[in-house]
Design a protein around this motif. Sequence first.
Motif, PDB file in Angstrom:
ATOM      1  N   LEU A  69       0.851  -1.190   0.000  1.00  0.00           N
ATOM      2  CA  LEU A  69       0.000   0.000   0.000  1.00  0.00           C
ATOM      3  C   LEU A  69       0.882   1.233   0.000  1.00  0.00           C
ATOM      4  CD1 LEU A  69      -2.727   1.491   0.386  1.00  0.00           C
ATOM      5  CD2 LEU A  69      -2.461   1.148   2.841  1.00  0.00           C
ATOM      6  N   LEU A  70       0.620   2.156  -0.917  1.00  0.00           N
ATOM      7  CA  LEU A  70       1.358   3.416  -0.996  1.00  0.00           C
ATOM      8  C   LEU A  70       0.541   4.502  -0.313  1.00  0.00           C
ATOM      9  CD1 LEU A  70       2.438   3.168  -4.731  1.00  0.00           C
ATOM     10  CD2 LEU A  70       3.925   2.899  -2.759  1.00  0.00           C
ATOM     11  N   SER A  71       1.186   5.244   0.576  1.00  0.00           N
ATOM     12  CA  SER A  71       0.486   6.289   1.321  1.00  0.00           C
ATOM     13  C   SER A  71       1.261   7.588   1.253  1.00  0.00           C
ATOM     14  CB  SER A  71       0.312   5.884   2.790  1.00  0.00           C
ATOM     15  OG  SER A  71      -0.399   4.677   2.900  1.00  0.00           O
ATOM     16  N   GLU A  72       0.507   8.691   1.272  1.00  0.00           N
ATOM     17  CA  GLU A  72       1.099  10.020   1.317  1.00  0.00           C
ATOM     18  C   GLU A  72       0.595  10.722   2.567  1.00  0.00           C
ATOM     19  OE1 GLU A  72       1.593  14.042  -1.452  1.00  0.00           O
ATOM     20  OE2 GLU A  72       0.074  12.559  -1.947  1.00  0.00           O
ATOM     21  N   PHE A 117      -2.139   1.121  -4.588  1.00  0.00           N
ATOM     22  CA  PHE A 117      -1.724  -0.203  -4.129  1.00  0.00           C
ATOM     23  C   PHE A 117      -1.233  -1.000  -5.328  1.00  0.00           C
ATOM     24  CE2 PHE A 117      -6.281  -0.303  -4.936  1.00  0.00           C
ATOM     25  CZ  PHE A 117      -6.418  -1.390  -5.775  1.00  0.00           C
ATOM     26  N   CYS A 118      -0.494  -2.062  -5.058  1.00  0.00           N
ATOM     27  CA  CYS A 118       0.074  -2.845  -6.147  1.00  0.00           C
ATOM     28  C   CYS A 118       0.428  -4.246  -5.650  1.00  0.00           C
ATOM     29  CB  CYS A 118       1.315  -2.162  -6.714  1.00  0.00           C
ATOM     30  SG  CYS A 118       1.828  -2.821  -8.321  1.00  0.00           S
ATOM     31  N   TYR A 119       0.740  -5.141  -6.601  1.00  0.00           N
ATOM     32  CA  TYR A 119       1.118  -6.510  -6.263  1.00  0.00           C
ATOM     33  C   TYR A 119       2.627  -6.683  -6.184  1.00  0.00           C
ATOM     34  CZ  TYR A 119       1.394  -6.516 -11.375  1.00  0.00           C
ATOM     35  OH  TYR A 119       1.670  -6.197 -12.678  1.00  0.00           O
ATOM     36  N   MET A 120       3.370  -5.583  -6.361  1.00  0.00           N
ATOM     37  CA  MET A 120       4.826  -5.622  -6.248  1.00  0.00           C
ATOM     38  C   MET A 120       5.293  -4.363  -5.516  1.00  0.00           C
ATOM     39  SD  MET A 120       5.689  -4.653 -10.230  1.00  0.00           S
ATOM     40  CE  MET A 120       7.456  -4.549 -10.013  1.00  0.00           C
ATOM     41  N   ARG A 121       6.479  -4.442  -4.955  1.00  0.00           N
ATOM     42  CA  ARG A 121       7.015  -3.281  -4.227  1.00  0.00           C
ATOM     43  C   ARG A 121       7.316  -2.162  -5.220  1.00  0.00           C
ATOM     44  NH1 ARG A 121       8.573  -2.088   0.684  1.00  0.00           N
ATOM     45  NH2 ARG A 121       7.976  -4.178   1.368  1.00  0.00           N
ATOM     46  N   ILE A 122       6.855  -0.964  -4.885  1.00  0.00           N
ATOM     47  CA  ILE A 122       7.008   0.193  -5.771  1.00  0.00           C
ATOM     48  C   ILE A 122       8.158   1.066  -5.267  1.00  0.00           C
ATOM     49  CG2 ILE A 122       5.885   2.253  -6.707  1.00  0.00           C
ATOM     50  CD1 ILE A 122       4.781  -0.390  -7.776  1.00  0.00           C
ATOM     51  N   LEU A 123       9.129   1.330  -6.156  1.00  0.00           N
ATOM     52  CA  LEU A 123      10.331   2.086  -5.789  1.00  0.00           C
ATOM     53  C   LEU A 123      10.359   3.485  -6.385  1.00  0.00           C
ATOM     54  CD1 LEU A 123      12.932  -0.775  -6.446  1.00  0.00           C
ATOM     55  CD2 LEU A 123      11.681  -0.287  -4.328  1.00  0.00           C
ATOM     56  N   GLN A 124       9.529   3.770  -7.379  1.00  0.00           N
ATOM     57  CA  GLN A 124       9.653   4.991  -8.178  1.00  0.00           C
ATOM     58  C   GLN A 124       9.436   6.286  -7.397  1.00  0.00           C
ATOM     59  OE1 GLN A 124       5.848   5.520 -10.775  1.00  0.00           O
ATOM     60  NE2 GLN A 124       5.991   3.319 -10.366  1.00  0.00           N
ATOM     61  N   TYR A 125       8.742   6.225  -6.252  1.00  0.00           N
ATOM     62  CA  TYR A 125       8.444   7.465  -5.527  1.00  0.00           C
ATOM     63  C   TYR A 125       9.575   7.877  -4.583  1.00  0.00           C
ATOM     64  CZ  TYR A 125       3.808   6.872  -7.472  1.00  0.00           C
ATOM     65  OH  TYR A 125       2.758   6.730  -8.340  1.00  0.00           O
ATOM     66  N   GLU A 126      10.515   6.995  -4.346  1.00  0.00           N
ATOM     67  CA  GLU A 126      11.747   7.310  -3.612  1.00  0.00           C
ATOM     68  C   GLU A 126      11.524   8.123  -2.332  1.00  0.00           C
ATOM     69  OE1 GLU A 126      13.816   9.134  -7.062  1.00  0.00           O
ATOM     70  OE2 GLU A 126      15.250   7.508  -6.804  1.00  0.00           O
ATOM     71  N   GLY A 127      10.619   7.668  -1.515  1.00  0.00           N
ATOM     72  CA  GLY A 127      10.390   8.324  -0.224  1.00  0.00           C
ATOM     73  C   GLY A 127       9.264   9.340  -0.232  1.00  0.00           C
ATOM     74  N   ALA A 128       8.821   9.802  -1.413  1.00  0.00           N
ATOM     75  CA  ALA A 128       7.706  10.751  -1.467  1.00  0.00           C
ATOM     76  C   ALA A 128       6.421  10.081  -0.973  1.00  0.00           C
ATOM     77  CB  ALA A 128       7.518  11.273  -2.888  1.00  0.00           C
ATOM     78  N   LEU A 129       6.289   8.787  -1.249  1.00  0.00           N
ATOM     79  CA  LEU A 129       5.186   7.987  -0.719  1.00  0.00           C
ATOM     80  C   LEU A 129       5.775   6.839   0.088  1.00  0.00           C
ATOM     81  CD1 LEU A 129       2.794   7.629  -3.821  1.00  0.00           C
ATOM     82  CD2 LEU A 129       2.738   9.364  -2.043  1.00  0.00           C
ATOM     83  N   THR A 130       5.144   6.497   1.179  1.00  0.00           N
ATOM     84  CA  THR A 130       5.599   5.360   1.965  1.00  0.00           C
ATOM     85  C   THR A 130       4.971   4.079   1.420  1.00  0.00           C
ATOM     86  OG1 THR A 130       3.793   5.674   3.553  1.00  0.00           O
ATOM     87  CG2 THR A 130       5.896   6.736   4.049  1.00  0.00           C
ATOM     88  N   CYS A 131       5.725   2.985   1.483  1.00  0.00           N
ATOM     89  CA  CYS A 131       5.270   1.701   0.952  1.00  0.00           C
ATOM     90  C   CYS A 131       5.115   0.722   2.116  1.00  0.00           C
ATOM     91  CB  CYS A 131       6.268   1.182  -0.086  1.00  0.00           C
ATOM     92  SG  CYS A 131       5.699  -0.276  -0.982  1.00  0.00           S
ATOM     93  N   ARG A 132       3.883   0.269   2.349  1.00  0.00           N
ATOM     94  CA  ARG A 132       3.599  -0.623   3.470  1.00  0.00           C
ATOM     95  C   ARG A 132       3.247  -2.012   2.939  1.00  0.00           C
ATOM     96  NH1 ARG A 132      -1.509   0.549   7.154  1.00  0.00           N
ATOM     97  NH2 ARG A 132      -1.387   2.422   5.872  1.00  0.00           N
ATOM     98  N   ALA A 133       3.922  -3.044   3.424  1.00  0.00           N
ATOM     99  CA  ALA A 133       3.686  -4.410   2.942  1.00  0.00           C
ATOM    100  C   ALA A 133       2.547  -5.060   3.725  1.00  0.00           C
ATOM    101  CB  ALA A 133       4.956  -5.237   3.075  1.00  0.00           C
ATOM    102  N   PHE A 134       1.809  -5.963   3.050  1.00  0.00           N
ATOM    103  CA  PHE A 134       0.713  -6.705   3.672  1.00  0.00           C
ATOM    104  C   PHE A 134       0.891  -8.195   3.437  1.00  0.00           C
ATOM    105  CE2 PHE A 134      -0.941  -2.509   3.658  1.00  0.00           C
ATOM    106  CZ  PHE A 134      -1.875  -2.443   4.671  1.00  0.00           C
TER     107      PHE A 134
END
Length: 584
Positions: free
Chosen positions: A254-257, A264-281
């Motif tokens: 889950l990507l949050s701002e 949200f996505c089925y793979m880890r998202i790296l493109q936002y480089e800290g602008a959005l937080t990535c939470r695993a489920f």
Amino acid sequence: MPIDAVIVKALAGELSGATAGSRIDKIQQPGKDLLLLSLRGPEGNKKLLISAEPGNARIHLTGADFENPKTPPMFCMLLRKHIQGAKIQSVTQPNTERIIVMELDALEESGAKNKKILIAEMTGRNTNIILTGADGYIIDCLRKLTIASGNRHVLPNMLYRLPDPVKKPVFFDLTAAERREIILNAKNDKELDKLIFDSFAGLSPLVCREICFRAFGDASPFVAEAGPKDAEAFFSEIEKLCELVRVRGFEPCLLSEKEKPADFCYMRILQYEGALTCRAFRDFSSLLDTYFTERDISERLSRKKREIRKPVKNAKERTARKLENQTLELAKTLGRDTLRKQGELITANIYKIKKGDTALLSEDWFEGGSEEIEIPLDPLKTPPENAAKYFREYSKAKKAEEYLKELIIKNKAELEYLESVEEETDRASCDTDLAEITSELTSAGYLKNRKKPLEKKLPERKPLIFKTETGFDIYVGRNNTQNDLLTKNAKKTDIWLHAQSIPGSHVIVSCNGAQPDQNVIKKAAILAARYSQGRQSEKVPVDYTQVRFVKKPGGSRPGKVIYNNQKTIIAVPGEADSMVPENK
């Protein structure tokens, strides 16, 4: 992002393992496009949510509670008749469609088994929930599709058929060579992420951007601009994605701002480089349940905030206009001494004036008599009446000055109060915070009292509490009403802090007879800066003093105080990011 075919594939596998063998114990339809199935199985009770809302279509297990209408809708009643008590045999995804098919073993009234199929279509504006018999004929559907809806008809008693396949080739059904050939032969007038999205089915814009980011970094080049090394890196990332999907190596995230769900996505998202937080489920049900629950809460809060901001903004604009007009009127009263002087000169020269004169030319005795001034006269008035007119205007201007000064002070305080309400509305993080602000505005007369007799009473919220390493408690008011209570109930020797000259929370350091050191004051000042209108600034001056020197003027708005004997410290609001309150 809308749920794509890959997530549907993952959900089908996940739900198959979690629900197969369970019985449908209860069927509810809390919303027009929302279905809730209560399941009872070997692993305990579960709730399966199916949404057919365009743009929000989904199917997943949920822990959320929903309020049901007093009278169940017709579609809900039909499902209860046909599949309540049915056993789930399988959950599958046909081909690579955004469709989930649930095969059910239902019981007729006679006790005979009868196969039913419940279909959840998550296909854009034609999203639907459909019930068919074992023969494939539609028993009923949530959304009837006729000729006006497109080429595909979905109506009771018609044979169910899948939606027409997309014209683009499905990305994951091709070989590596076929994918490469399509990309290299495509027109190179688009950036690569847009090119692969337009060329294939089964990919979302987010995933297309992620492929390019992992291959090239920030910029997504055109096909012709990618050198051999870059091109190989790009095709390598494509094959890594295909392998991830093939072996089902999904990483639900889950990507949050700023704690607000963004994607949200089925793979880890790296493109936002800290602008959005990535939470695993751990699974997709918990991911989707969290995403849509938090998003609905966020949207509901945003809607309520807009409802509060509108009357506050209108009141601010109205008060600002009054303040501007009053300031202009006050400026006019500043020349009133000239009116008195003119009245006295007319009185002193009354013997020179004849009825019908339009002006008096007189020596200005107030300036030593060296110059003459011309005083306009009303020819229809007698000399005494002209003099009386100037004295009346002088007296009127003098009273107006006193009155306008009072109004200006009052309206400046009103603007300050409304700005503080705006600031606390921006900071509100839950329904209770907004309910307290609404109550405050209703008491102040800015909102009409629309209290509903059956409205659920929200729990009372206490000020935020932060603890220091040295044992001091720091309290932060959430709104103006809390600010008043916090300062009123504090001990005289406690330390009171507030951001200087801007709206913000009252902050109290509870001393309990001890003397806080400068580190405690600094931490409290950081919190005062963070919970103020200056929270986006790099540095904020914060005043602090003992509570004994803080007074609330009689009749003032909530949150308004005056204080003295203060000291000032410069605080950095960003340093509060690592500070976590004991209560939320």
